[in-house]
Scaffold this motif. Structure first.
Motif, mmCIF file in Angstrom:
data_model
loop_
_atom_site.group_PDB
_atom_site.id
_atom_site.type_symbol
_atom_site.label_atom_id
_atom_site.label_comp_id
_atom_site.label_asym_id
_atom_site.label_seq_id
_atom_site.Cartn_x
_atom_site.Cartn_y
_atom_site.Cartn_z
ATOM 1 N N VAL A 223 -21.175 4.302 -9.700
ATOM 2 C CA VAL A 223 -21.196 5.447 -10.611
ATOM 3 C C VAL A 223 -21.533 6.687 -9.792
ATOM 4 O O VAL A 223 -22.514 6.691 -9.041
ATOM 5 C CB VAL A 223 -22.246 5.257 -11.736
ATOM 6 N N GLY A 224 -20.716 7.706 -9.923
ATOM 7 C CA GLY A 224 -20.952 8.914 -9.148
ATOM 8 C C GLY A 224 -20.892 8.678 -7.650
ATOM 9 O O GLY A 224 -21.564 9.355 -6.866
ATOM 10 N N GLY A 225 -20.083 7.700 -7.238
ATOM 11 C CA GLY A 225 -19.930 7.399 -5.821
ATOM 12 C C GLY A 225 -21.071 6.615 -5.217
ATOM 13 O O GLY A 225 -21.105 6.404 -4.003
ATOM 14 N N ARG A 226 -22.000 6.141 -6.051
ATOM 15 C CA ARG A 226 -23.151 5.382 -5.555
ATOM 16 C C ARG A 226 -23.257 4.042 -6.284
ATOM 17 O O ARG A 226 -22.876 3.913 -7.444
ATOM 18 C CB ARG A 226 -24.444 6.181 -5.729
ATOM 19 N N MET A 227 -23.832 3.067 -5.608
ATOM 20 C CA MET A 227 -23.913 1.716 -6.139
ATOM 21 C C MET A 227 -25.072 1.559 -7.124
ATOM 22 O O MET A 227 -26.118 2.195 -6.972
ATOM 23 C CB MET A 227 -24.050 0.707 -4.996
ATOM 24 N N ARG B 204 -27.798 0.115 -24.138
ATOM 25 C CA ARG B 204 -26.748 0.742 -23.324
ATOM 26 C C ARG B 204 -27.179 2.142 -22.896
ATOM 27 O O ARG B 204 -27.006 2.528 -21.732
ATOM 28 C CB ARG B 204 -25.420 0.803 -24.087
ATOM 29 N N GLU B 205 -27.760 2.878 -23.821
ATOM 30 C CA GLU B 205 -28.225 4.232 -23.511
ATOM 31 C C GLU B 205 -29.285 4.211 -22.406
ATOM 32 O O GLU B 205 -29.231 5.004 -21.460
ATOM 33 C CB GLU B 205 -28.799 4.854 -24.790
ATOM 34 N N LEU B 206 -30.241 3.290 -22.516
ATOM 35 C CA LEU B 206 -31.303 3.198 -21.512
ATOM 36 C C LEU B 206 -30.738 2.802 -20.148
ATOM 37 O O LEU B 206 -31.141 3.349 -19.112
ATOM 38 C CB LEU B 206 -32.349 2.174 -21.954
ATOM 39 N N TYR B 207 -29.810 1.848 -20.151
ATOM 40 C CA TYR B 207 -29.257 1.386 -18.884
ATOM 41 C C TYR B 207 -28.422 2.480 -18.216
ATOM 42 O O TYR B 207 -28.519 2.699 -17.003
ATOM 43 C CB TYR B 207 -28.420 0.123 -19.091
ATOM 44 N N LEU B 208 -27.604 3.181 -19.009
ATOM 45 C CA LEU B 208 -26.791 4.247 -18.438
ATOM 46 C C LEU B 208 -27.662 5.382 -17.913
ATOM 47 O O LEU B 208 -27.366 5.973 -16.866
ATOM 48 C CB LEU B 208 -25.802 4.788 -19.480
ATOM 49 N N LYS B 209 -28.733 5.678 -18.627
ATOM 50 C CA LYS B 209 -29.650 6.720 -18.170
ATOM 51 C C LYS B 209 -30.244 6.347 -16.821
ATOM 52 O O LYS B 209 -30.338 7.176 -15.919
ATOM 53 C CB LYS B 209 -30.756 6.918 -19.202
ATOM 54 N N CYS C 208 -28.892 4.259 -14.621
ATOM 55 C CA CYS C 208 -27.810 4.317 -13.624
ATOM 56 C C CYS C 208 -27.600 5.740 -13.129
ATOM 57 O O CYS C 208 -27.462 5.980 -11.919
ATOM 58 C CB CYS C 208 -26.496 3.823 -14.218
ATOM 59 N N CYS C 209 -27.578 6.673 -14.056
ATOM 60 C CA CYS C 209 -27.334 8.055 -13.686
ATOM 61 C C CYS C 209 -28.499 8.638 -12.894
ATOM 62 O O CYS C 209 -28.305 9.420 -11.971
ATOM 63 C CB CYS C 209 -27.056 8.898 -14.933
ATOM 64 N N GLN C 210 -29.728 8.253 -13.237
ATOM 65 C CA GLN C 210 -30.886 8.714 -12.488
ATOM 66 C C GLN C 210 -30.866 8.185 -11.071
ATOM 67 O O GLN C 210 -31.221 8.885 -10.116
ATOM 68 C CB GLN C 210 -32.171 8.290 -13.195
ATOM 69 N N GLU C 211 -30.418 6.915 -10.916
ATOM 70 C CA GLU C 211 -30.312 6.332 -9.583
ATOM 71 C C GLU C 211 -29.337 7.108 -8.714
ATOM 72 O O GLU C 211 -29.467 7.147 -7.487
ATOM 73 C CB GLU C 211 -29.784 4.881 -9.669
ATOM 74 N N ASN C 212 -28.361 7.730 -9.357
ATOM 75 C CA ASN C 212 -27.270 8.339 -8.598
ATOM 76 C C ASN C 212 -27.356 9.865 -8.532
ATOM 77 O O ASN C 212 -26.381 10.527 -8.226
ATOM 78 C CB ASN C 212 -25.933 7.906 -9.214
ATOM 79 N N ILE C 213 -28.539 10.395 -8.850
ATOM 80 C CA ILE C 213 -28.735 11.839 -8.712
ATOM 81 C C ILE C 213 -28.953 12.169 -7.230
ATOM 82 O O ILE C 213 -29.736 11.519 -6.569
ATOM 83 C CB ILE C 213 -29.939 12.304 -9.554
#
Length: 302
Positions: free
Chosen positions: A57-61, A290-295, A297-302
């Motif tokens: 996601v966002g180019g990161r694993m 799903r909302e918590l997991y996606l949040k 994932c996105c935080q990991e890829n900031i």
């Protein structure tokens, strides 16, 4: 006849030359059309190997450390020693993502015992074969997360070491094909009247008491990486859960159901064998996970 064969050959060559993906094969990054392994590779002859699929996601694993941990466990169970360290495997993934310009999708990694003449027993001293490639696909904005997905039930006909992420996936492919032919997204497998897991996912229900349920770990199921993350999120957010088997009737009587997978994250299950779960729409708890997991994932890829 010769002209027809020549035209087919030219069409096939044209298709191959237009493929732009870079593939990793045993230390080299090569165009897809040039990626080759031996016909004597034990992965081809015996399915003697393991694999991992990591979301990007966002180019990161996403959850890559957990995938590496499971990979190490699977390799150890088969007495295969990776020629690459975890750090080197990470670099391979990162280079493939960069070279293929992958923003969102997956990286598939496969390690087999290696190349040897055909004998059932393990030939020792082989250098394992390593192959990895990317697939671009939308993960965050998945319309199935809004609509939910139907699943069907199939007998669990797999071997007894399902905790190993083996490349021997014919039973799962058969189950997935059955699901497709019956208008479903996934097949949940049943053994001794209990639902074990999906063909490529972990199975969850929110039971009639409002408790999140999934199969406990053991040799009968794969230790799903996203499954593990969901249970951690449940604990962190005060959602009651039990790693306890559930049967068909319990699943059909559940308030909600969902599945988890690296390339699907969390998807609502709205029906099983044509019978609605709850009111036949994605449930509130499923949406929250799903909302918590996606949040995350996105935080990991900031």
């Amino acid at each position: 006849m010769r002209r027809a064969r020549k035209r087919r050959g030219l069409r096939q060559s044209a298709r191959l030359t237009h493929v732009s993906r870079t593939i990793y094969v045993d230390g080299s990054y090569v165009p897809e059309a040039e990626a080759r392994i031996s016909v004597f590779d034990r992965g081809f002859l015996f399915a003697d190997g393991v694999y991992e699929v990591t979301a990007v996601v966002g180019g990161r694993m996403v959850d890559f450390d957990s995938h590496l941990s499971r990979l190490d466990r699977s390799l150890a169970a088969l007495d295969i020693v990776s020629p690459l360290t975890d750090r080197e495997l990470r670099v391979v993934h990162e280079k493939l993502i960069a070279r293929n310009g992958l923003d969102e999708g997956i990286v598939y990694l496969q390690l087999t015992r290696g190349v040897a003449d055909r004998e059932f027993s393990y030939p020792y001293g082989l250098t394992p074969t390593i192959v990895a490639f990317t697939q671009a696909k939308p993960l965050l904005d998945n319309p199935l997360a809004e609509s939910g997905v139907p699943v069907v039930l199939v007998p669990d006909i797999r071997w007894r070491r399902r905790d190993i992420k083996s490349i021997a996936l014919l039973p799962q492919a058969m189950g997935k094909e059955f699901a497709k032919r019956n208008g479903a997204y996934e097949a949940w497998m049943v053994e001794n009247d209990l639902i074990t897991e999906g063909t490529s996912s972990s199975a969850f229900i929110v039971d009639s008491e409002g408790v999140l349920r999934t199969q406990p770990l053991g040799r009968h199921i794969l230790p799903g990486v996203t499954r593990r993350a969901v249970l951690r999120l449940a604990e962190e957010h005060g959602v009651a859960f039990e790693e306890r088997p559930f049967g068909i009737d319990e699943a059909l009587g559940a308030r909600e159901a969902f599945l988890t997978a690296a390339s699907a994250f969390v998807l609502p299950v709205i029906s099983i064998d044509g019978r609605n779960i709850g009111d036949g729409t994605p449930g509130q708890i499923t949406r929250r996970f799903r909302e918590l997991y996606l949040k995350e994932c996105c935080q990991e890829n900031i």
